[in-house]
Enzyme design. Structure first.
Site, short mmCIF file in Angstrom:
data_model
loop_
_atom_site.label_atom_id
_atom_site.label_comp_id
_atom_site.label_asym_id
_atom_site.label_seq_id
_atom_site.Cartn_x
_atom_site.Cartn_y
_atom_site.Cartn_z
N ARG A 39 0.84 -1.21 0.00
CA ARG A 39 0.00 0.00 0.00
C ARG A 39 0.86 1.25 0.00
NH1 ARG A 39 -3.99 -0.13 4.73
NH2 ARG A 39 -4.52 1.90 3.87
N HIS B 183 -6.69 8.75 11.33
CA HIS B 183 -6.25 7.35 11.38
C HIS B 183 -4.74 7.19 11.22
CE1 HIS B 183 -10.61 5.98 10.19
NE2 HIS B 183 -10.52 6.40 11.44
P1 OAD Z 1 -14.75 3.38 2.05
O1 OAD Z 1 -14.04 2.51 1.09
O2 OAD Z 1 -15.57 2.75 3.11
O3 OAD Z 1 -15.69 4.38 1.27
C1 OAD Z 1 -15.24 5.11 0.17
C2 OAD Z 1 -16.36 6.01 -0.29
O4 OAD Z 1 -15.88 6.81 -1.36
C3 OAD Z 1 -17.59 5.27 -0.80
O5 OAD Z 1 -18.74 5.86 -0.22
C4 OAD Z 1 -17.55 5.52 -2.32
O6 OAD Z 1 -18.84 5.61 -2.89
C5 OAD Z 1 -16.84 6.85 -2.39
N1 OAD Z 1 -16.07 7.13 -3.64
C6 OAD Z 1 -15.33 6.27 -4.37
N2 OAD Z 1 -14.72 6.92 -5.38
C7 OAD Z 1 -15.08 8.23 -5.28
C8 OAD Z 1 -14.75 9.41 -6.01
N3 OAD Z 1 -13.94 9.39 -7.06
N4 OAD Z 1 -15.29 10.59 -5.59
C9 OAD Z 1 -16.12 10.63 -4.52
N5 OAD Z 1 -16.47 9.55 -3.79
C10 OAD Z 1 -15.94 8.36 -4.16
O7 OAD Z 1 -13.65 4.37 2.68
P2 OAD Z 1 -13.72 5.25 4.01
O8 OAD Z 1 -15.09 5.76 4.22
O9 OAD Z 1 -12.63 6.20 3.95
O10 OAD Z 1 -9.99 2.72 8.43
O11 OAD Z 1 -13.41 4.16 5.10
C11 OAD Z 1 -13.27 4.54 6.44
C12 OAD Z 1 -12.21 3.74 7.11
O12 OAD Z 1 -12.45 2.34 6.93
C13 OAD Z 1 -10.80 3.92 6.57
O13 OAD Z 1 -10.15 5.05 7.09
C14 OAD Z 1 -10.13 2.66 7.00
C15 OAD Z 1 -11.21 1.69 6.59
O14 OAD Z 1 -11.16 0.44 7.18
C16 OAD Z 1 -8.93 2.20 9.04
O15 OAD Z 1 -8.07 1.61 8.43
C17 OAD Z 1 -8.94 2.39 10.51
#
Ligand code: OAD
Ligand code: ZN
Length: 250
Positions: free
Chosen positions: A75, A124
């Site tokens: 990563r 994070h």
């Molecule tokens: P997710 O993978 O859960 O969600 C990503 C979001 O981005 C989704 O709602 C997609 O629809 C959206 N998305 C994807 N591409 C996009 C784009 N080009 N423009 C706008 N939106 C887009 O990721 P996070 O919400 O960041 O934690 O996940 C939260 C946490 O879960 C992370 O920080 C990590 C993970 O496990 C830890 O590692 C502690």
């Protein structure tokens, strides 16, 4: 969502932001997707291919530090080769304009800081750092580490990635700063997060409960969408620059 809808929602978002007193942004993996960094829960998300309990918990690291480091090294290579995209830069513009007060990000890629945002809370942690499991010494890597697991230059013990894993608390300094920002906020701009990981997913709800406005930019609905005053369906790298351009015209 048609082009006309998007223009209308962008205009509404621009107006809310311009009239805000203390706008704060919450970002997630979606904002870095256009930089080539995989998200966690999408179709090609990391959690579709890998198991959290094998790679992103303190128990996993105790069991097999090399396996965890192999995954983080992979990563890190993606992150170190990535550049901020138009979405990151639009948030820099919003801060420069004095509209956006701070970004609270769940991302560990450091791209907001590289783009030039000044106020960034990395909730994070950062994949660009290691932390000694014995003496807590922190090391910033210029490149992904050659040998795994990397060792502490102070005490020789092994380093772990300086990130927050499942089952671990957010470091209190970051958490307190984030809570203070969202309690003060009258607008939450939420970009590219599924909103399902806590406490981050709760921050926009703080703003909403206090009568503030929630603006969301996401390619799909999320756990934040039910409270969004303005939901703009689209890519962060396309929608955020549109909002900035609109504000410049106001
Ligand atoms: P997710 O993978 O859960 O969600 C990503 C979001 O981005 C989704 O709602 C997609 O629809 C959206 N998305 C994807 N591409 C996009 C784009 N080009 N423009 C706008 N939106 C887009 O990721 P996070 O919400 O960041 O934690 O996940 C939260 C946490 O879960 C992370 O920080 C990590 C993970 O496990 C830890 O590692 C502690
Ligand atoms: Zn040490």
């Amino acid at each position: 969502m048609t082009m006309v809808d998007i223009e209308e929602f962008v205009a509404r978002a621009a107006e809310i932001l311009v009239n805000s007193r203390h706008a704060v942004c919450l970002t997630g993996a979606g904002i870095s997707a256009e930089s080539g960094i995989p998200t966690f829960r999408g179709k090609d998300g990391l959690w579709k291919k890998f198991r959290v309990e094998d790679l992103a918990t303190p128990e996993a690291f105790k069991r097999n530090p090399n396996l965890v480091w192999e995954w983080y090294k992979w990563r890190m290579q993606l992150v170190y080769n990535a550049r901020p995209n138009a979405g990151h830069f639009a948030l820099v513009d919003l801060e420069t304009m004095g509209i956006l007060k701070c970004i609270v990000t769940q991302n560990v890629d450091g791209l907001h800081l590289i783009a030039g945002s000044k106020c960034v809370v990395e909730l994070h942690g950062s994949i660009r750092r290691g932390r000694c499991i014995e003496c807590d010494f922190k090391v910033t890597f210029d490149n992904p580490p050659e040998t795994i697991p990397p060792k502490c230059t102070k005490c020789g013990c092994i380093l772990r990635p300086d990130v927050v894993w499942f089952g671990e608390p957010i470091p209190s300094q970051s958490l307190n700063k984030a809570l203070e920002l969202f309690h003060k906020a009258d607008v939450a701009l939420v970009v590219g997060t599924s909103g399902v990981v806590y406490p981050a997913g709760y921050f926009p709800y703080i703003v909403k409960e206090k009568g503030g406005a929630v603006i969301e930019v996401n390619i799909d609905k999320s756990a934040i969408t039910p409270i969004a005053d303005v939901f703009i369906r689209g890519k962060a790298g396309e929608i955020l620059p549109k909002i900035v351009d609109k504000i410049k015209l106001l």
